[in-house]
Design a protein around this motif. Sequence first.
Motif, PDB file in Angstrom:
ATOM      1  N   LYS A  41       0.836  -1.193   0.000  1.00 60.19           N
ATOM      2  CA  LYS A  41       0.000   0.000   0.000  1.00 60.19           C
ATOM      3  C   LYS A  41       0.874   1.247   0.000  1.00 60.19           C
ATOM      4  N   THR A  42       0.367   2.279  -0.660  1.00 61.42           N
ATOM      5  CA  THR A  42       1.032   3.584  -0.652  1.00 61.42           C
ATOM      6  C   THR A  42       0.091   4.587  -0.014  1.00 61.42           C
ATOM      7  N   ASP A  43       0.569   5.784   0.152  1.00 59.63           N
ATOM      8  CA  ASP A  43      -0.258   6.836   0.730  1.00 59.63           C
ATOM      9  C   ASP A  43      -1.201   7.401  -0.332  1.00 59.63           C
ATOM     10  N   ILE A  44      -2.187   8.136   0.093  1.00 57.75           N
ATOM     11  CA  ILE A  44      -3.073   8.867  -0.809  1.00 57.75           C
ATOM     12  C   ILE A  44      -2.228   9.978  -1.423  1.00 57.75           C
ATOM     13  N   LYS A  45      -2.153   9.995  -2.754  1.00 57.09           N
ATOM     14  CA  LYS A  45      -1.237  10.927  -3.414  1.00 57.09           C
ATOM     15  C   LYS A  45      -1.918  11.995  -4.252  1.00 57.09           C
ATOM     16  N   ASN A  46      -3.118  11.709  -4.750  1.00 57.79           N
ATOM     17  CA  ASN A  46      -3.696  12.626  -5.724  1.00 57.79           C
ATOM     18  C   ASN A  46      -5.213  12.448  -5.798  1.00 57.79           C
ATOM     19  N   ARG A  47      -5.812  13.221  -6.675  1.00 56.94           N
ATOM     20  CA  ARG A  47      -7.261  13.192  -6.869  1.00 56.94           C
ATOM     21  C   ARG A  47      -7.746  11.798  -7.286  1.00 56.94           C
ATOM     22  N   GLU A  48      -6.993  11.134  -8.121  1.00 60.20           N
ATOM     23  CA  GLU A  48      -7.370   9.786  -8.568  1.00 60.20           C
ATOM     24  C   GLU A  48      -7.461   8.826  -7.380  1.00 60.20           C
ATOM     25  N   ASP A  49      -6.511   8.918  -6.457  1.00 63.70           N
ATOM     26  CA  ASP A  49      -6.561   8.072  -5.260  1.00 63.70           C
ATOM     27  C   ASP A  49      -7.792   8.388  -4.418  1.00 63.70           C
ATOM     28  N   ILE A  50      -8.087   9.667  -4.277  1.00 64.39           N
ATOM     29  CA  ILE A  50      -9.262  10.065  -3.497  1.00 64.39           C
ATOM     30  C   ILE A  50     -10.534   9.555  -4.167  1.00 64.39           C
ATOM     31  N   HIS A  51     -10.614   9.699  -5.478  1.00 64.23           N
ATOM     32  CA  HIS A  51     -11.796   9.211  -6.198  1.00 64.23           C
ATOM     33  C   HIS A  51     -11.960   7.701  -5.994  1.00 64.23           C
ATOM     34  N   ASP A  57      -7.836   1.979   5.350  1.00 62.59           N
ATOM     35  CA  ASP A  57      -6.797   1.017   5.727  1.00 62.59           C
ATOM     36  C   ASP A  57      -6.605  -0.085   4.689  1.00 62.59           C
ATOM     37  N   GLU A  58      -7.680  -0.489   4.024  1.00 60.19           N
ATOM     38  CA  GLU A  58      -7.567  -1.512   2.982  1.00 60.19           C
ATOM     39  C   GLU A  58      -6.769  -1.023   1.782  1.00 60.19           C
ATOM     40  N   LEU A  59      -6.884   0.265   1.478  1.00 54.62           N
ATOM     41  CA  LEU A  59      -6.319   0.806   0.246  1.00 54.62           C
ATOM     42  C   LEU A  59      -5.000   1.545   0.423  1.00 54.62           C
ATOM     43  N   PHE A  60      -4.789   2.180   1.574  1.00 53.82           N
ATOM     44  CA  PHE A  60      -3.664   3.109   1.718  1.00 53.82           C
ATOM     45  C   PHE A  60      -2.999   2.987   3.076  1.00 53.82           C
ATOM     46  N   GLN A  61      -1.795   3.524   3.135  1.00 51.50           N
ATOM     47  CA  GLN A  61      -1.115   3.736   4.411  1.00 51.50           C
ATOM     48  C   GLN A  61      -0.189   4.920   4.255  1.00 51.50           C
ATOM     49  N   GLY A  62      -0.070   5.698   5.318  1.00 50.03           N
ATOM     50  CA  GLY A  62       0.794   6.867   5.275  1.00 50.03           C
ATOM     51  C   GLY A  62       0.134   8.061   5.933  1.00 50.03           C
ATOM     52  N   ASP A  63       0.810   9.205   5.861  1.00 50.08           N
ATOM     53  CA  ASP A  63       0.344  10.407   6.545  1.00 50.08           C
ATOM     54  C   ASP A  63      -0.999  10.918   6.034  1.00 50.08           C
ATOM     55  N   TYR A  64      -1.188  10.944   4.717  1.00 51.57           N
ATOM     56  CA  TYR A  64      -2.468  11.427   4.183  1.00 51.57           C
ATOM     57  C   TYR A  64      -3.600  10.460   4.533  1.00 51.57           C
ATOM     58  N   ALA A  65      -3.299   9.171   4.531  1.00 51.65           N
ATOM     59  CA  ALA A  65      -4.308   8.181   4.919  1.00 51.65           C
ATOM     60  C   ALA A  65      -4.717   8.394   6.380  1.00 51.65           C
ATOM     61  N   GLU A  66      -3.747   8.616   7.246  1.00 53.36           N
ATOM     62  CA  GLU A  66      -4.050   8.879   8.656  1.00 53.36           C
ATOM     63  C   GLU A  66      -4.837  10.167   8.806  1.00 53.36           C
ATOM     64  N   ASN A  67      -4.474  11.171   8.023  1.00 51.65           N
ATOM     65  CA  ASN A  67      -5.185  12.444   8.062  1.00 51.65           C
ATOM     66  C   ASN A  67      -6.636  12.279   7.596  1.00 51.65           C
ATOM     67  N   ALA A  68      -6.851  11.452   6.578  1.00 47.00           N
ATOM     68  CA  ALA A  68      -8.215  11.197   6.088  1.00 47.00           C
ATOM     69  C   ALA A  68      -9.067  10.561   7.180  1.00 47.00           C
ATOM     70  N   LYS A  69      -8.486   9.680   7.954  1.00 46.31           N
ATOM     71  CA  LYS A  69      -9.223   9.051   9.053  1.00 46.31           C
ATOM     72  C   LYS A  69      -9.477  10.050  10.180  1.00 46.31           C
ATOM     73  N   SER A  70      -8.474  10.845  10.509  1.00 46.63           N
ATOM     74  CA  SER A  70      -8.613  11.839  11.572  1.00 46.63           C
ATOM     75  C   SER A  70      -9.671  12.884  11.222  1.00 46.63           C
ATOM     76  N   LYS A  71      -9.621  13.375   9.992  1.00 51.23           N
ATOM     77  CA  LYS A  71     -10.611  14.371   9.565  1.00 51.23           C
ATOM     78  C   LYS A  71     -12.018  13.778   9.565  1.00 51.23           C
ATOM     79  N   ALA A  72     -12.148  12.528   9.186  1.00 49.82           N
ATOM     80  CA  ALA A  72     -13.465  11.879   9.195  1.00 49.82           C
ATOM     81  C   ALA A  72     -13.993  11.744  10.617  1.00 49.82           C
ATOM     82  N   ARG A  73     -13.112  11.429  11.564  1.00 51.68           N
ATOM     83  CA  ARG A  73     -13.537  11.343  12.967  1.00 51.68           C
ATOM     84  C   ARG A  73     -14.079  12.689  13.440  1.00 51.68           C
ATOM     85  N   LYS A  74     -13.323  13.749  13.167  1.00 52.18           N
ATOM     86  CA  LYS A  74     -13.747  15.088  13.589  1.00 52.18           C
ATOM     87  C   LYS A  74     -15.034  15.504  12.892  1.00 52.18           C
ATOM     88  N   MET A  75     -15.124  15.204  11.601  1.00 52.25           N
ATOM     89  CA  MET A  75     -16.295  15.584  10.830  1.00 52.25           C
ATOM     90  C   MET A  75     -17.536  14.851  11.323  1.00 52.25           C
TER      91      MET A  75
END
Length: 131
Positions: free
Chosen positions: A3-13, A97-115
């Motif tokens: 797994k890699t980190d979330i890098k771009n719009r394509e990964d987010i999509h 967690d299934e798709l990514f690992q790294g700082d942006y992936a952790e940030n995506a989870k953290s932001k979702a918790r707060k949201m």
Amino acid sequence: MEKTDIKNREDIHNLVVQFYGKIRKHEVLGAFFNDIITDWEAHFERLTQFWEANLFLKSKFSGNPLKVHVEVDRHFNNSITQEHFGLWLNEWVNTVDELFQGDYAENAKSKARKMSTFLFLNIYAERNNNS
């Protein structure tokens, strides 16, 4: 597969599409989304834009997620609970967690918790303001 980190719009999509694929079939959450969303491709695009703005700060998101969620809650007779947000959050974290690992992936989870906390607390407050 490494797994890699979330890098771009394509990964987010990809994340958004995979996640909502699960949500649409979810035993508890599916009805909320399938009853409201009629154009899934437009929803994917909007959520991709939302997460791109939140993770990469490259684009602006023009929308009011709180207003939309308050309206959905009203549509379902104020029946959205903290449990629903917990189920949503668990699916989001698992999909990240299934798709990514790294700082942006952790940030995506953290932001979702707060949201999810922000949305639930404000939906609840809105109910009390309208009673």
